[in-house]
Design an enzyme around this catalytic site. Structure first.
Site, PDB file in Angstrom:
ATOM      1  N   ASP A  32       0.806  -1.214   0.000  1.00  0.00           N
ATOM      2  CA  ASP A  32       0.000   0.000   0.000  1.00  0.00           C
ATOM      3  C   ASP A  32       0.845   1.273   0.000  1.00  0.00           C
ATOM      4  O   ASP A  32       2.067   1.224   0.176  1.00  0.00           O
ATOM      5  CB  ASP A  32      -0.963  -0.008   1.201  1.00  0.00           C
ATOM      6  CG  ASP A  32      -0.275  -0.420   2.513  1.00  0.00           C
ATOM      7  OD1 ASP A  32       0.964  -0.379   2.582  1.00  0.00           O
ATOM      8  OD2 ASP A  32      -0.990  -0.774   3.464  1.00  0.00           O
ATOM      9  N   ASN A  61      -7.788  -2.917  14.161  1.00  0.00           N
ATOM     10  CA  ASN A  61      -9.152  -3.303  13.779  1.00  0.00           C
ATOM     11  C   ASN A  61      -9.162  -4.477  12.800  1.00  0.00           C
ATOM     12  O   ASN A  61     -10.156  -4.747  12.145  1.00  0.00           O
ATOM     13  CB  ASN A  61      -9.888  -2.098  13.168  1.00  0.00           C
ATOM     14  CG  ASN A  61      -9.161  -1.553  11.944  1.00  0.00           C
ATOM     15  OD1 ASN A  61      -8.196  -2.154  11.453  1.00  0.00           O
ATOM     16  ND2 ASN A  61      -9.623  -0.417  11.420  1.00  0.00           N
ATOM     17  N   HIS A 116      -7.282  -4.725  10.083  1.00  0.00           N
ATOM     18  CA  HIS A 116      -7.007  -4.417   8.676  1.00  0.00           C
ATOM     19  C   HIS A 116      -5.699  -5.058   8.222  1.00  0.00           C
ATOM     20  O   HIS A 116      -4.764  -5.227   8.990  1.00  0.00           O
ATOM     21  CB  HIS A 116      -7.068  -2.906   8.384  1.00  0.00           C
ATOM     22  CG  HIS A 116      -5.925  -2.077   8.846  1.00  0.00           C
ATOM     23  ND1 HIS A 116      -6.087  -0.969   9.649  1.00  0.00           N
ATOM     24  CD2 HIS A 116      -4.593  -2.150   8.602  1.00  0.00           C
ATOM     25  CE1 HIS A 116      -4.923  -0.423   9.874  1.00  0.00           C
ATOM     26  NE2 HIS A 116      -3.981  -1.115   9.255  1.00  0.00           N
ATOM     27  N   GLU A 139      -9.733  -1.816   5.231  1.00  0.00           N
ATOM     28  CA  GLU A 139     -10.409  -1.552   6.490  1.00  0.00           C
ATOM     29  C   GLU A 139     -11.636  -2.446   6.650  1.00  0.00           C
ATOM     30  O   GLU A 139     -12.110  -3.032   5.669  1.00  0.00           O
ATOM     31  CB  GLU A 139     -10.846  -0.078   6.533  1.00  0.00           C
ATOM     32  CG  GLU A 139      -9.700   0.918   6.401  1.00  0.00           C
ATOM     33  CD  GLU A 139      -8.892   1.085   7.693  1.00  0.00           C
ATOM     34  OE1 GLU A 139      -8.936   0.188   8.567  1.00  0.00           O
ATOM     35  OE2 GLU A 139      -8.206   2.125   7.822  1.00  0.00           O
TER      36      GLU A 139
HETATM   37  C1  GLP Z   1      -0.594   0.184   8.720  1.00  0.00           C
HETATM   38  C2  GLP Z   1      -0.210  -0.460   7.371  1.00  0.00           C
HETATM   39  C3  GLP Z   1      -0.348  -1.949   7.420  1.00  0.00           C
HETATM   40  C4  GLP Z   1       0.290  -2.421   8.702  1.00  0.00           C
HETATM   41  C5  GLP Z   1      -0.572  -2.011   9.865  1.00  0.00           C
HETATM   42  C6  GLP Z   1       0.010  -2.346  11.235  1.00  0.00           C
HETATM   43  O1  GLP Z   1      -1.696   0.995   8.631  1.00  0.00           O
HETATM   44  N1  GLP Z   1      -0.897   0.029   6.236  1.00  0.00           N
HETATM   45  O2  GLP Z   1       0.250  -2.522   6.267  1.00  0.00           O
HETATM   46  O3  GLP Z   1       0.403  -3.811   8.696  1.00  0.00           O
HETATM   47  O4  GLP Z   1      -0.929  -0.656   9.781  1.00  0.00           O
HETATM   48  O5  GLP Z   1       1.040  -1.490  11.574  1.00  0.00           O
HETATM   49  P1  GLP Z   1       2.043  -1.717  12.757  1.00  0.00           P
HETATM   50  O6  GLP Z   1       2.929  -2.835  12.339  1.00  0.00           O
HETATM   51  O7  GLP Z   1       2.779  -0.432  12.885  1.00  0.00           O
HETATM   52  O8  GLP Z   1       1.246  -2.055  13.949  1.00  0.00           O
END
Ligand code: GLP
Length: 242
Positions: free
Chosen positions: A67, A135, A137, A142
């Site tokens: 992304d 959540n 995702h 989402e």
């Molecule tokens: C972000 C990214 C995801 C990631 C997630 C968790 O929003 N777009 O690809 O896996 O949130 O992030 P973190 O590893 O910092 O908890």
């Protein structure tokens, strides 16, 4: 789903790097799906170390990222282009032309999503690294996102913007939109490695592992339907599992 239980973040980073290294060594042209966020940073550090010690080479690796924010230039410190370059790519022998990240600055974002999706499908990802949002995702898919979704433009949840605001000067600076591989696109990966670390993810992980329910309201639950998923999680993340 195969679950690998590790003690903490360090062990998760080391073990996941071993797993990735094995795949890279055993494939002529590995195609790897990378993720951003805090979770895979330790893994990336370990991969750089393995490269420096000449255990692995990225010369034949093709990379796809999940992304990117809409409206952040590659040079912007909060863009995922910048993150990937700083945390991983610039330290490796990967060929620049084999690095693919959705372009959140594209004039025609719909077209960008279509071309990106086509490219991912053509190449076929051997292993997709995933983190998980609070959540549930995955990528930026989402809750409520269709399981049939392909690469698309998303409106970010307020909770996701809030969670990610720690990287920005203020919440106002966090983009409201992003481009993300869709759920169906992610599910086409031959193998998926989901990394989960820390107590703050324990609710979400429990939701994934304690129930057999697969629902669009909790995007990560779709992973139950994939035939080759490894969840690597640490003690703190697993503390609500029964
Ligand atoms: C972000 C990214 C995801 C990631 C997630 C968790 O929003 N777009 O690809 O896996 O949130 O992030 P973190 O590893 O910092 O908890």
């Amino acid at each position: 789903m195969k679950i690998i239980h590790v003690s903490g973040y360090e062990e998760m980073s080391g073990k996941s790097a071993d797993l990735m290294a094995e795949l890279i060594q055993n494939s002529n042209n590995p195609v790897i799906g990378f993720a951003t966020g805090s979770t895979p940073i330790g893994l990336y550090k370990c991969l750089i170390k393995k490269y420096r010690q000449k255990e692995i080479s990225f010369r034949n690796v093709t990379a796809f990222n999940l992304d990117e924010y809409v409206g952040l230039a590659k040079e912007n410190k909060n863009s995922y282009h910048y993150y990937m370059n700083e945390k991983l790519f610039k330290h490796l022998d990967i060929s620049r032309r084999n690095i693919n990240i959705p372009n959140g600055m594209a004039e025609d974002l719909e077209q960008e999503c279509l071309s990106y999706d086509r490219l991912v499908s053509e190449k076929a990802i051997d292993i997709q690294i995933l983190g998980m949002g609070l959540n549930g995702h995955i990528g930026f898919n989402e809750p409520g996102t269709s399981f049939k979704s392909r690469t698309h433009i998303v409106d970010l949840d307020q909770s996701t913007r809030q969670a990610n605001s720690r990287f920005f000067r203020s919440l106002d600076e966090v983009p409201t939109k992003a481009l993300t591989m869709g759920i169906e696109t992610i599910m086409e990966s031959k193998r998926i490695l989901l990394l989960v670390s820390g107590n703050e993810k324990s609710e979400a992980l429990a939701r994934l592992l304690n129930s057999t329910r697969v629902s669009q309201e909790f995007p990560a639950s779709i992973l139950r339907k994939h035939k080759d998923v490894t969840v690597m999680a640490d003690d703190a993340a697993l503390n609500k599992i029964h």
